[in-house]
Structures are given as structure tokens and as C-alpha cells.
Scaffold this active site. Sequence first.
Site, PDB file in Angstrom:
ATOM      1  CG  PHE A 111       3.031   4.046  27.451  1.00  0.00           C
ATOM      2  CD1 PHE A 111       3.673   5.183  27.016  1.00  0.00           C
ATOM      3  CD2 PHE A 111       2.513   3.168  26.502  1.00  0.00           C
ATOM      4  CE1 PHE A 111       3.820   5.462  25.666  1.00  0.00           C
ATOM      5  CE2 PHE A 111       2.649   3.432  25.143  1.00  0.00           C
ATOM      6  CZ  PHE A 111       3.299   4.590  24.730  1.00  0.00           C
TER       7      PHE A 111
ATOM      8  N   GLY B 286       1.999   7.597  33.588  1.00  0.00           N
ATOM      9  CA  GLY B 286       3.024   7.451  34.621  1.00  0.00           C
ATOM     10  C   GLY B 286       4.450   7.590  34.124  1.00  0.00           C
ATOM     11  CG  HIS B 287       7.681   6.180  31.261  1.00  0.00           C
ATOM     12  ND1 HIS B 287       8.408   6.634  30.189  1.00  0.00           N
ATOM     13  CD2 HIS B 287       8.536   5.423  31.986  1.00  0.00           C
ATOM     14  CE1 HIS B 287       9.632   6.157  30.240  1.00  0.00           C
ATOM     15  NE2 HIS B 287       9.737   5.417  31.328  1.00  0.00           N
ATOM     16  CG  PHE B 288       8.977  10.079  33.161  1.00  0.00           C
ATOM     17  CD1 PHE B 288       9.186   9.147  34.175  1.00  0.00           C
ATOM     18  CD2 PHE B 288       9.752   9.997  32.006  1.00  0.00           C
ATOM     19  CE1 PHE B 288      10.165   8.165  34.045  1.00  0.00           C
ATOM     20  CE2 PHE B 288      10.730   9.019  31.872  1.00  0.00           C
ATOM     21  CZ  PHE B 288      10.936   8.097  32.888  1.00  0.00           C
TER      22      PHE B 288
ATOM     23  CB  THR C 101       9.641   9.839  27.915  1.00  0.00           C
ATOM     24  OG1 THR C 101       9.920  11.209  28.200  1.00  0.00           O
ATOM     25  CG2 THR C 101      10.787   9.238  27.127  1.00  0.00           C
TER      26      THR C 101
END
Length: 144
Positions: free
Chosen positions: A47, A50-52, A57
Site C-alpha cells: 500500500f 500509492g499511499h503516498f 502513510t
Amino acid sequence: MMSVLTATEVMELIPNRYPIFFIDYVDELIPGEHVVATKNVTINEEFFQGHFPGNPTMPGVLILESLAQAGSIPLLKLDKFKGQTAYLGGMNKVKFRKKVVPGDVLKLHVDIIKLKDYAGIGKAVAYVDGKKVCEAELTFIIGR
């Protein structure tokens, strides 16, 4: 400190697998009542791509998912729920207090405060370094 359950032993209880299995080990367990589990948050988590970008985070929903996975463990350790699945039936009073970032160690505390037939309610709190990062009241439905 020795773990009460390893990740492999947790996988014998709950159906989650990579990339959505978030329990590294269980620190404390009282079946039907209480659990403390650990999730080591690493930069290798999918994750974070893409986050971020540039500001990794952990998504709040995945902190809640981690708490839900932990909270299902004391329920599924009860003989009457052996071999079943604990589904998340609801979330109330959800609050996020701090960011969770790579290198953090999430301590997932869940106390089962109500258990009736095939439903339970857990008071869930996630900590990093002793500081509260997330809290929620989680409703579990036990089924096949």
C-alpha cells in the site's frame, strides 16, 4: 518476550493471507476476552506504493483492518466458534490520532466487551510507542 501465537498459528484461525494479513504475532490472549497483537509496519508494504509517494502513510482503513483481525482471534479461540470466520459487522466511534509510517510497530489491543450468540463487540485501540494512534468499537459476526 515470547509470542503466544505466531503468524502461522494465527493463519490457522483467520482466513486472511498476503497482501491483507496484518498480524505478525500475538503477545497476549485470553480467549473470549482480550488480545494484544503486533503488526510491524515496513516500507515493503504494497500500500505504500500509492499511499503516498514521498510520504508513506498507512491507510486508516488498514489500521482498522489490523484491529479487526486481532479482535477476531479471542473469539475464534473459543471452542464454540472453532473453524468459523469472524466477519466485521460494524465500526463505531472511530478516531485516528496519529499517522502510522514505515518503521512503526503497531500494538493492537482489543477487549471483547459484549458477546451474545454469534455476535461480539470489541473495544479496539492501536498504539505506536505507547501512544494511541487509532480507536474504535468493532462489531463481529461469527459465521461460516
